[in-house]
Design an enzyme around this catalytic site. Structure first.
Site, PDB file in Angstrom:
ATOM      1  N   GLN A  54      -4.983   1.404  -3.077  1.00  0.00           N
ATOM      2  CA  GLN A  54      -5.504   1.153  -4.427  1.00  0.00           C
ATOM      3  C   GLN A  54      -6.868   0.479  -4.417  1.00  0.00           C
ATOM      4  O   GLN A  54      -7.561   0.479  -5.445  1.00  0.00           O
ATOM      5  CB  GLN A  54      -4.513   0.292  -5.232  1.00  0.00           C
ATOM      6  CG  GLN A  54      -3.237   1.038  -5.595  1.00  0.00           C
ATOM      7  CD  GLN A  54      -2.310   0.170  -6.406  1.00  0.00           C
ATOM      8  OE1 GLN A  54      -1.554  -0.640  -5.873  1.00  0.00           O
ATOM      9  NE2 GLN A  54      -2.363   0.308  -7.722  1.00  0.00           N
ATOM     10  N   LEU A 104      -1.273  -0.526 -11.774  1.00  0.00           N
ATOM     11  CA  LEU A 104      -2.644  -0.967 -12.009  1.00  0.00           C
ATOM     12  C   LEU A 104      -3.635   0.183 -11.863  1.00  0.00           C
ATOM     13  O   LEU A 104      -4.746   0.103 -12.371  1.00  0.00           O
ATOM     14  CB  LEU A 104      -2.998  -2.108 -11.048  1.00  0.00           C
ATOM     15  CG  LEU A 104      -2.152  -3.381 -11.210  1.00  0.00           C
ATOM     16  CD1 LEU A 104      -2.484  -4.384 -10.113  1.00  0.00           C
ATOM     17  CD2 LEU A 104      -2.349  -4.001 -12.582  1.00  0.00           C
ATOM     18  N   HIS A 145       7.891   1.458  -5.412  1.00  0.00           N
ATOM     19  CA  HIS A 145       6.647   1.838  -6.096  1.00  0.00           C
ATOM     20  C   HIS A 145       5.445   1.635  -5.174  1.00  0.00           C
ATOM     21  O   HIS A 145       4.606   2.540  -5.031  1.00  0.00           O
ATOM     22  CB  HIS A 145       6.499   1.013  -7.377  1.00  0.00           C
ATOM     23  CG  HIS A 145       5.213   1.230  -8.094  1.00  0.00           C
ATOM     24  ND1 HIS A 145       5.129   1.853  -9.316  1.00  0.00           N
ATOM     25  CD2 HIS A 145       3.929   0.913  -7.749  1.00  0.00           C
ATOM     26  CE1 HIS A 145       3.852   1.920  -9.684  1.00  0.00           C
ATOM     27  NE2 HIS A 145       3.102   1.345  -8.755  1.00  0.00           N
ATOM     28  N   GLU A 146       5.368   0.455  -4.556  1.00  0.00           N
ATOM     29  CA  GLU A 146       4.196   0.164  -3.714  1.00  0.00           C
ATOM     30  C   GLU A 146       4.147   1.073  -2.501  1.00  0.00           C
ATOM     31  O   GLU A 146       3.079   1.561  -2.121  1.00  0.00           O
ATOM     32  CB  GLU A 146       4.190  -1.309  -3.296  1.00  0.00           C
ATOM     33  CG  GLU A 146       4.062  -2.310  -4.430  1.00  0.00           C
ATOM     34  CD  GLU A 146       2.929  -2.004  -5.392  1.00  0.00           C
ATOM     35  OE1 GLU A 146       1.892  -1.445  -4.967  1.00  0.00           O
ATOM     36  OE2 GLU A 146       3.078  -2.301  -6.592  1.00  0.00           O
ATOM     37  N   HIS A 149       2.614   4.476  -2.846  1.00  0.00           N
ATOM     38  CA  HIS A 149       1.149   4.568  -2.761  1.00  0.00           C
ATOM     39  C   HIS A 149       0.693   4.950  -1.354  1.00  0.00           C
ATOM     40  O   HIS A 149      -0.389   5.521  -1.181  1.00  0.00           O
ATOM     41  CB  HIS A 149       0.509   3.227  -3.130  1.00  0.00           C
ATOM     42  CG  HIS A 149       0.426   2.961  -4.604  1.00  0.00           C
ATOM     43  ND1 HIS A 149      -0.363   3.701  -5.443  1.00  0.00           N
ATOM     44  CD2 HIS A 149       1.033   2.033  -5.383  1.00  0.00           C
ATOM     45  CE1 HIS A 149      -0.257   3.230  -6.689  1.00  0.00           C
ATOM     46  NE2 HIS A 149       0.598   2.223  -6.679  1.00  0.00           N
TER      47      HIS A 149
HETATM   48 NI    NI Z   1       1.059   1.172  -8.457  1.00  0.00          NI
END
Ligand code: NI
Length: 181
Positions: A54, A104, A145-146, A149
């Site tokens: 991210q 985010l 979720h993380e 990524h």
């Molecule tokens: Ni996320």
């Protein structure tokens, strides 16, 4: 150590779609400095977690934790602040949870996303110490979720019921404005 709030990439940026590279060397200045920046960035954004991709960092590293109550998730039980490198997630049982999720990198939106209710996760901290934990509920959801990524998956790709996908400000009009990202 100088701390820098880094720009968070938004959905559509191809760097969010990469399969992240494993970390081969622990406890290096580059790794430690990058983690400091990630923590600053996560806190500045009131996030519960942040993955290295991210901020455009192509490695298998996520951080997460809710040491204090955060505005985005006021009802969630605290998760210890954790640096998790080269993670592996194993579901425990087949029970699923269906809860609201935001990201985010996808500001302003939330959706109901199916996740495993109970998981084991393993990996390493920034010193190379092995981490092995079980988690349930919100904690398990954040980790899934993380770690998504790290394989180029953003939560909209997990949505099954698109009637439960929308703008935070419409779905949850009573949330504080700072939670609406
Ligand atoms: Ni996320």
């Amino acid at each position: 150590i100088p701390m820098t709030v880094r720009e968070i990439l938004k959905m559509g940026d191809e760097r969010l779609l990469r399969i992240a590279k494993p970390v081969l060397e622990f406890n290096t200045p580059e790794l430690l400095d990058g983690i400091v920046d990630m923590k600053e960035t996560m806190i500045a954004a009131s996030g519960a977690g942040l993955a290295a991709p991210q901020i455009g960092w192509d490695i298998q590293l996520v951080i997460f934790g809710t040491g204090q109550i955060i505005s985005r998730y006021p009802d969630a039980a605290p998760i210890p602040y954790t640096v998790l490198i080269n993670p592996v997630i194993t579901p425990i049982g087949d029970e699923m949870q269906h809860d609201w999720e935001g990201c985010l990198s996808v500001p302003g939106l939330r959706a109901v996303v199916p996740r495993w209710q109970h998981i084991q996760y393993t990996g390493f901290d920034e010193q190379g110490q092995r981490i092995e934990r079980t988690a349930s509920g919100f904690h398990a959801k954040v980790v899934q979720h993380e770690c998504d990524h790290l394989i180029g998956i953003l939560y909209p790709q997990r949505v099954r019921d698109f009637s439960k996908f929308g703008f935070n400000s419409v779905l949850f009009p009573n949330l504080a404005p700072e939670a609406n990202d």
